[in-house]
Design a protein around this motif. Structure first.
Motif: not given
Length: 421
Positions: A36-37, A39-40, A82, A121, A124-125
């Motif tokens: 789930a990237a 946003t990596i 992220t 997941m 994601a941050s």
């Protein structure tokens, strides 16, 4: 540093489009389930240094080099951070909200703490370190390293294993066993699909968007993970996008993207910045992809996990009508407004009602204040609504239940909503 060609518009070269189409056929299969990237990222100071002198290349030549890259064997370390401007998705929150997480993963529920859909997941941050390895389309491994634990996802032939050392739980599923159009075996249906997991995959997704709304140029060189690389810069020509620019560091020898950085138009740190700190293009040892559940580990099979999917015993059906949610098929009147980087998705919420307004009297004052704090109130010819913002994706929900979302500014969303009336 050698000089490079001036900015080159993709509208002037059909060869760029051909190169991009070819590029999408070559994806380094590091994680069969994907990450789930979207946003990596990689902290730049840890990965890049120097300014190597390399032969001049044009943007078209560099895109063709990416397309021609057939790297399928590698191992290395990726550093990930992220910054979407959102609260952390780690820990129990990620496990409880992610699709396929069952009752939050493990415990007394049917879910598993090792289920990739919930565990990944967490990427994601925040900041994460990954170890990756690949040997062709049938052998990949991805490990997420924490201070005192490790989560691994292993694809070896027909088997896909995921193991969470913190909970001592394992998740097992089978590949579909048949190759699709890409020549690769399909991943199990429970695992995330189509999500970029390496700098190469992220770069190819960005190049798909490069049309006459985009400028593409080569802008200098860099050294990433000890390797000389060219810097390919992709920028929206249009105003109104939250994307400032995308920079891809491309290995000068193999054509493999080593680093991907997406910076927002609003300035500040990168939203997405993914890259290698170490990389080796040699063949990994066969034992890298071997896995046997440790003694005492709780093992969840794919079929057993489905029973607890989304927290429902019937695999994702709702309480009332027993209707299974089918993603985009259930979205009312999905429409795309605009083109290129300014594309906005328009759809209608079920029931035709958005966020309650302060004067509606439908919710208590304290609850209304909480709802109002989540976004910015806006109004226009469309009526009124609330804009929910991140550093990359923004969404306007109107009081009559319309949604406008995209990688665009708040003003662009309001303009789109006004034009739709």
């Amino acid at each position: 540093m050698a000089p490079y060609e001036p900015e080159q518009d993709t509208s002037e070269t059909g060869g760029l489009r051909a190169g991009r189409r070819k590029a999408t056929r070559y994806v380094v299969p590091v994680a069969v389930a994907g990450v789930a990237a979207a946003t990596i990222g990689l902290v730049p100071a840890l990965a890049t240094s120097g300014d190597p002198k390399l032969p001049d290349v044009t943007a078209q030549e560099l895109i063709e080099k990416i397309a021609a890259s057939d790297t399928e064997q590698l191992s290395g370390t990726v550093k990930i951070s992220t910054d979407l401007g959102l609260p952390s998705f780690g820990g129990d929150m990620a496990g409880g909200l992610a699709p396929g997480s069952g009752s939050g993963g493990g415990g007394d529920g049917k879910g598993s703490a090792a289920d990739p859909q919930s565990k990944l997941m967490e990427l994601a941050s925040g900041t994460h370190t990954l170890r990756v390895a690949a040997d062709g389309p049938d052998k990949q491994k991805l490990s997420v390293l924490d201070d005192a634990a490790e989560y691994s996802l292993i694809h070896n032939g027909d088997d896909v294993w995921a193991y969470d050392s913190k909970s001592n739980e394992a998740y097992h599923s089978k590949s579909a066993g048949k190759a699709g159009e890409s020549g690769k075996k399909d991943a199990p249906e429970d695992l995330p699909k189509g999500v970029p997991s390496t700098p190469k995959e992220l770069a190819e997704e960005a190049l798909k968007a490069a049309d006459d709304t985009t400028s593409v140029k080569v802008d200098g060189t860099a050294q990433v993970a000890g390797r000389d690389a060219y810097r390919l810069v992709i920028k929206p020509k249009q105003s109104g996008s939250t994307v400032g620019q995308i920079t891809v560091a491309v290995d000068s020898k193999t054509g493999t993207p080593l680093k991907f950085t997406l910076t927002p138009s609003g300035g500040g740190s990168a939203v997405v910045d993914a890259g290698f700190t170490k990389v080796d293009f040699g063949k990994p040892a066969a034992s890298t992809f071997d896995f046997t559940p440790p003694k005492g580990a709780k093992v969840t099979e794919e079929g057993d996990a489905k029973a607890g999917k989304h927290g429902f015993k019937d695999g994702g059906k709702d309480f009332k009508g027993g209707k299974e949610f089918k993603g985009e098929e259930d979205l009312n009147g999905l429409n795309v407004i605009g083109k290129g980087w300014n594309s906005i998705a328009e759809l209608e919420l079920p029931g035709g009602q958005g966020i309650p307004s302060g004067g509606s009297g439908d919710v208590p004052p304290d609850a209304q204040r909480f709802l109002d704090s989540l976004g910015d109130k806006v109004s226009g010819d469309f009526g009124s609504g609330t804009v929910f913002k991140t550093r990359l994706i923004n969404a306007l929900i109107t009081e009559d239940g319309k949604v406008y979302a995209g990688a665009v500014t708040k003003d662009a969303l309001v303009k789109a909503a006004n034009a739709a009336k």
